[in-house]
Design a protein around this motif. Sequence first.
Motif, PDB file in Angstrom:
ATOM      1  N   GLU A 166      44.044  38.891 129.299  1.00  0.00           N
ATOM      2  CA  GLU A 166      45.207  38.320 128.622  1.00  0.00           C
ATOM      3  C   GLU A 166      46.422  39.227 128.833  1.00  0.00           C
ATOM      4  O   GLU A 166      46.301  40.387 129.208  1.00  0.00           O
ATOM      5  CB  GLU A 166      44.927  38.156 127.123  1.00  0.00           C
ATOM      6  N   ASP A 167      47.605  38.684 128.568  1.00  0.00           N
ATOM      7  CA  ASP A 167      48.840  39.444 128.807  1.00  0.00           C
ATOM      8  C   ASP A 167      48.958  40.631 127.862  1.00  0.00           C
ATOM      9  O   ASP A 167      48.743  40.485 126.659  1.00  0.00           O
ATOM     10  CB  ASP A 167      50.052  38.534 128.579  1.00  0.00           C
ATOM     11  N   PRO A 168      49.356  41.782 128.393  1.00  0.00           N
ATOM     12  CA  PRO A 168      49.606  42.919 127.501  1.00  0.00           C
ATOM     13  C   PRO A 168      50.772  42.586 126.567  1.00  0.00           C
ATOM     14  O   PRO A 168      51.724  41.929 126.966  1.00  0.00           O
ATOM     15  CB  PRO A 168      49.975  44.057 128.460  1.00  0.00           C
ATOM     16  N   GLY A 169      50.659  43.010 125.326  1.00  0.00           N
ATOM     17  CA  GLY A 169      51.733  42.764 124.364  1.00  0.00           C
ATOM     18  C   GLY A 169      51.637  41.403 123.716  1.00  0.00           C
ATOM     19  O   GLY A 169      52.233  41.164 122.665  1.00  0.00           O
ATOM     20  N   LEU A 170      50.895  40.471 124.343  1.00  0.00           N
ATOM     21  CA  LEU A 170      50.759  39.128 123.768  1.00  0.00           C
ATOM     22  C   LEU A 170      49.278  38.869 123.476  1.00  0.00           C
ATOM     23  O   LEU A 170      48.771  39.291 122.454  1.00  0.00           O
ATOM     24  CB  LEU A 170      51.354  38.088 124.731  1.00  0.00           C
ATOM     25  N   GLY A 171      48.601  38.193 124.393  1.00  0.00           N
ATOM     26  CA  GLY A 171      47.194  37.868 124.163  1.00  0.00           C
ATOM     27  C   GLY A 171      46.321  39.095 123.971  1.00  0.00           C
ATOM     28  O   GLY A 171      45.360  39.076 123.207  1.00  0.00           O
ATOM     29  N   ALA A 172      46.675  40.195 124.650  1.00  0.00           N
ATOM     30  CA  ALA A 172      45.851  41.404 124.566  1.00  0.00           C
ATOM     31  C   ALA A 172      45.869  42.002 123.166  1.00  0.00           C
ATOM     32  O   ALA A 172      45.005  42.805 122.830  1.00  0.00           O
ATOM     33  CB  ALA A 172      46.332  42.443 125.584  1.00  0.00           C
ATOM     34  N   GLU A 173      46.826  41.602 122.331  1.00  0.00           N
ATOM     35  CA  GLU A 173      46.884  42.099 120.954  1.00  0.00           C
ATOM     36  C   GLU A 173      45.667  41.648 120.147  1.00  0.00           C
ATOM     37  O   GLU A 173      45.395  42.209 119.086  1.00  0.00           O
ATOM     38  CB  GLU A 173      48.160  41.591 120.267  1.00  0.00           C
ATOM     39  N   MET A 174      44.973  40.616 120.625  1.00  0.00           N
ATOM     40  CA  MET A 174      43.803  40.115 119.885  1.00  0.00           C
ATOM     41  C   MET A 174      42.700  41.166 119.793  1.00  0.00           C
ATOM     42  O   MET A 174      41.814  41.044 118.959  1.00  0.00           O
ATOM     43  CB  MET A 174      43.254  38.852 120.546  1.00  0.00           C
ATOM     44  N   THR A 175      42.735  42.183 120.667  1.00  0.00           N
ATOM     45  CA  THR A 175      41.711  43.225 120.607  1.00  0.00           C
ATOM     46  C   THR A 175      42.050  44.271 119.547  1.00  0.00           C
ATOM     47  O   THR A 175      41.263  45.180 119.310  1.00  0.00           O
ATOM     48  CB  THR A 175      41.592  43.949 121.961  1.00  0.00           C
ATOM     49  N   LYS A 176      43.215  44.156 118.928  1.00  0.00           N
ATOM     50  CA  LYS A 176      43.631  45.157 117.926  1.00  0.00           C
ATOM     51  C   LYS A 176      42.991  44.841 116.578  1.00  0.00           C
ATOM     52  O   LYS A 176      42.668  43.681 116.278  1.00  0.00           O
ATOM     53  CB  LYS A 176      45.159  45.147 117.802  1.00  0.00           C
ATOM     54  N   PRO A 177      42.827  45.877 115.734  1.00  0.00           N
ATOM     55  CA  PRO A 177      42.152  45.684 114.442  1.00  0.00           C
ATOM     56  C   PRO A 177      42.752  44.546 113.608  1.00  0.00           C
ATOM     57  O   PRO A 177      42.003  43.785 112.999  1.00  0.00           O
ATOM     58  CB  PRO A 177      42.359  47.026 113.734  1.00  0.00           C
ATOM     59  N   PHE A 178      44.073  44.402 113.592  1.00  0.00           N
ATOM     60  CA  PHE A 178      44.669  43.398 112.696  1.00  0.00           C
ATOM     61  C   PHE A 178      44.277  41.976 113.073  1.00  0.00           C
ATOM     62  O   PHE A 178      44.375  41.074 112.257  1.00  0.00           O
ATOM     63  CB  PHE A 178      46.203  43.537 112.651  1.00  0.00           C
ATOM     64  N   PHE A 179      43.819  41.772 114.318  1.00  0.00           N
ATOM     65  CA  PHE A 179      43.354  40.424 114.650  1.00  0.00           C
ATOM     66  C   PHE A 179      41.835  40.339 114.662  1.00  0.00           C
ATOM     67  O   PHE A 179      41.245  39.479 114.000  1.00  0.00           O
ATOM     68  CB  PHE A 179      43.916  39.944 115.993  1.00  0.00           C
ATOM     69  N   LYS A 180      41.168  41.235 115.397  1.00  0.00           N
ATOM     70  CA  LYS A 180      39.723  41.067 115.592  1.00  0.00           C
ATOM     71  C   LYS A 180      38.953  41.205 114.277  1.00  0.00           C
ATOM     72  O   LYS A 180      37.912  40.588 114.101  1.00  0.00           O
ATOM     73  CB  LYS A 180      39.202  42.046 116.649  1.00  0.00           C
ATOM     74  N   HIS A 181      39.470  42.011 113.341  1.00  0.00           N
ATOM     75  CA  HIS A 181      38.745  42.179 112.082  1.00  0.00           C
ATOM     76  C   HIS A 181      39.013  41.066 111.079  1.00  0.00           C
ATOM     77  O   HIS A 181      38.464  41.083 109.983  1.00  0.00           O
ATOM     78  CB  HIS A 181      39.069  43.544 111.470  1.00  0.00           C
ATOM     79  N   GLN A 182      39.859  40.105 111.443  1.00  0.00           N
ATOM     80  CA  GLN A 182      40.043  38.959 110.545  1.00  0.00           C
ATOM     81  C   GLN A 182      38.765  38.128 110.432  1.00  0.00           C
ATOM     82  O   GLN A 182      38.621  37.327 109.520  1.00  0.00           O
ATOM     83  CB  GLN A 182      41.174  38.054 111.067  1.00  0.00           C
ATOM     84  N   PHE A 183      37.848  38.318 111.393  1.00  0.00           N
ATOM     85  CA  PHE A 183      36.594  37.554 111.337  1.00  0.00           C
ATOM     86  C   PHE A 183      35.577  38.197 110.391  1.00  0.00           C
ATOM     87  O   PHE A 183      34.673  37.517 109.909  1.00  0.00           O
ATOM     88  CB  PHE A 183      35.979  37.462 112.739  1.00  0.00           C
ATOM     89  N   ALA A 184      35.710  39.487 110.174  1.00  0.00           N
ATOM     90  CA  ALA A 184      34.687  40.227 109.439  1.00  0.00           C
ATOM     91  C   ALA A 184      34.503  39.682 108.032  1.00  0.00           C
ATOM     92  O   ALA A 184      35.474  39.343 107.349  1.00  0.00           O
ATOM     93  CB  ALA A 184      35.058  41.708 109.386  1.00  0.00           C
ATOM     94  N   GLY A 185      33.250  39.598 107.613  1.00  0.00           N
ATOM     95  CA  GLY A 185      32.929  39.188 106.256  1.00  0.00           C
ATOM     96  C   GLY A 185      32.746  37.694 106.075  1.00  0.00           C
ATOM     97  O   GLY A 185      32.318  37.249 105.006  1.00  0.00           O
ATOM     98  N   ARG A 186      33.063  36.895 107.072  1.00  0.00           N
ATOM     99  CA  ARG A 186      32.963  35.441 106.907  1.00  0.00           C
ATOM    100  C   ARG A 186      31.518  34.982 107.062  1.00  0.00           C
ATOM    101  O   ARG A 186      30.803  35.446 107.948  1.00  0.00           O
ATOM    102  CB  ARG A 186      33.838  34.733 107.937  1.00  0.00           C
ATOM    103  N   SER A 187      31.110  34.031 106.221  1.00  0.00           N
ATOM    104  CA  SER A 187      29.753  33.500 106.315  1.00  0.00           C
ATOM    105  C   SER A 187      29.679  32.469 107.437  1.00  0.00           C
ATOM    106  O   SER A 187      30.702  31.909 107.849  1.00  0.00           O
ATOM    107  CB  SER A 187      29.359  32.842 104.996  1.00  0.00           C
ATOM    108  N   ARG A 188      28.467  32.237 107.922  1.00  0.00           N
ATOM    109  CA  ARG A 188      28.288  31.235 108.979  1.00  0.00           C
ATOM    110  C   ARG A 188      28.754  29.859 108.511  1.00  0.00           C
ATOM    111  O   ARG A 188      29.411  29.134 109.252  1.00  0.00           O
ATOM    112  CB  ARG A 188      26.799  31.174 109.372  1.00  0.00           C
ATOM    113  N   GLU A 189      28.429  29.528 107.263  1.00  0.00           N
ATOM    114  CA  GLU A 189      28.763  28.205 106.751  1.00  0.00           C
ATOM    115  C   GLU A 189      30.272  27.987 106.720  1.00  0.00           C
ATOM    116  O   GLU A 189      30.764  26.879 106.939  1.00  0.00           O
ATOM    117  CB  GLU A 189      28.180  28.015 105.347  1.00  0.00           C
TER     118      GLU A 189
END
Lengths: 219, 345
Positions: free
Chosen positions: B180-203
């Motif tokens: 992905e583009d640096p500064g844009l899509g590549a930001e998804m690897t940063k904590p503020f995005f990737k950790h938004q998934f943490a803690g969510r249940s499967r349901e």
Amino acid sequence: MSNAPATAPRQMPAPPTRTLLWRGFFAENPVFRLALSLCPAVAVTNSVKNGLMMGGAVLAVQVLSSMTVALTRAGIHDKVRIPIYTIIIAVWVSVIDMLCAAVAPVVYAEIGLYIKLIVAFAIIISRLEVFASKYSLIPSTMDGVGMGLGFTFAMVLIGALREVLGNGSVWGIPLVDAQPFLLLILPAGGFFTIGLLMAAMNWIDVRRGNPLSTGGGCH
Amino acid sequence: MTTPPAVTWREMWRITLSLAVTCVIAGSVLGLCFTLTEPTIQSHHLEEEARMVRQLLDLDATASIVQVRRYVEEGTSPRVGYLLPDGYHRYDLEGRPVDATARPETLATASVADLDQWIALTFPGTHAVGRFFAGYHADGALAGYVTEASQYGFKSHIRFFVALTPALAIRGVEVIAHEEDPGLGAEMTKPFFKHQFAGRSRESLARLAVTKDPLPSARRAVVVAREGIPYAAWQAAYGAALGALDRQPIYAVTGATISSRALTDGVKQAVAHLHHRLQVVHMTAIGGAHVPFGSACGYFLVHPASLGPRTRSSPLTPQRAKPLEPPPQRRCAAGPWGPTEVSDE
């Protein structure tokens, strides 16, 4: 087995080592003056770190390839020298790639991407054709070191400008918290940066009384 | 009148020989270098992968990681196969067990490539299509799963790991490779995005949506705190804030909605697929009993090695394609997740 290179009988004396080592920075900088290897230069120089890694990898391949050609130039047939240079570069790139992956996996995780790109670099084959095929081992090695360092210098300079202005950081360490000028770390920004730096170099050169050089580019 | 000197046979012979000799030398150097370095490179690769899985599951070096590889067998009766610790299990497309083949003694410590080869030779037309990992604490208790998946992003495939608790809640997401583009899509690897998934249940994932709204600062603080600390510690510290997590959308990276949606969709699919696959392999319990998914003595809930003799009594035999015996009834504490011991009264 093969003909000696046609240039061997009228070989010119090699320039002094100091010239060989320094001319890569300004007088014959591969990126700014010779305009070689611009495509990969644009692709990887969105940060200082990337620029330095790329430059270091090119330096290694350039020196090793120049040494190989300088040592074997008597045996390389003149009519097939370009394919043979390509094979020599490709072998060194692959060997460095494999050794680095095996011996230094931590380093390889950072630079693995760049090593493989080097096969397509015009700067290396041009130094083999222009210099290493005509001079002996020591000057050829020095020429490789000089050109490699000059390329590294250009990569770091471009990378630094793009990273500071485009991402607000140096070597990944943030300097400002504001939203930076994002365009510069995208590919278009690479062309802008290189163009502006080239213009700056030419301006300095003209101010110093040298005629403006003209020349074509190549990737 | 002079004609340009013709290329003589002698000259042509020299050119050919020159190129041929160069290529032979180049090939030998490359071959030698490959032979010398390949085993080391492979072992580095595996170590790195194991390290990543351990880190995602907060396990130390004493923990053990089981890799489950998934295969597809093409042909008139397509099969899905799973390489489990005791052997290779085949299922039909509905997930019903077909047969199982024990792993030969000689392959007890074989590399993944050797196991792939064994399966490809035993069942022609079979190739590996994916894998997931189960991580166990030193005492044999299941720590969680890590599944590998990939999803097409803005430019190319995004390859990522999703780490899950035994109950299939998301512990963390880690992007392994992307373009992905640096500064844009590549930001998804940063904590503020990737950790938004943490803690969510499967349901809750089925209802998970991506919004272009900016990430609220309160939510951001909780998300960013996930970086670098064990999942349990993060949950303990922010448990109250996580209560309303199911109503929290994924806040897209500014200017990279496509990459954000891609990773979100990828994670949702990866968890759904892992859930399905675990259900399938759980059908083949140790000892041949069909154990309901989620029960305490299911396949992956306790470490296979800690079951000892039960593995021995497995109906698996080295012969090819032996049908499974009808499942003997075995008592299993169906219900709560986790490594609770089976009560044999």
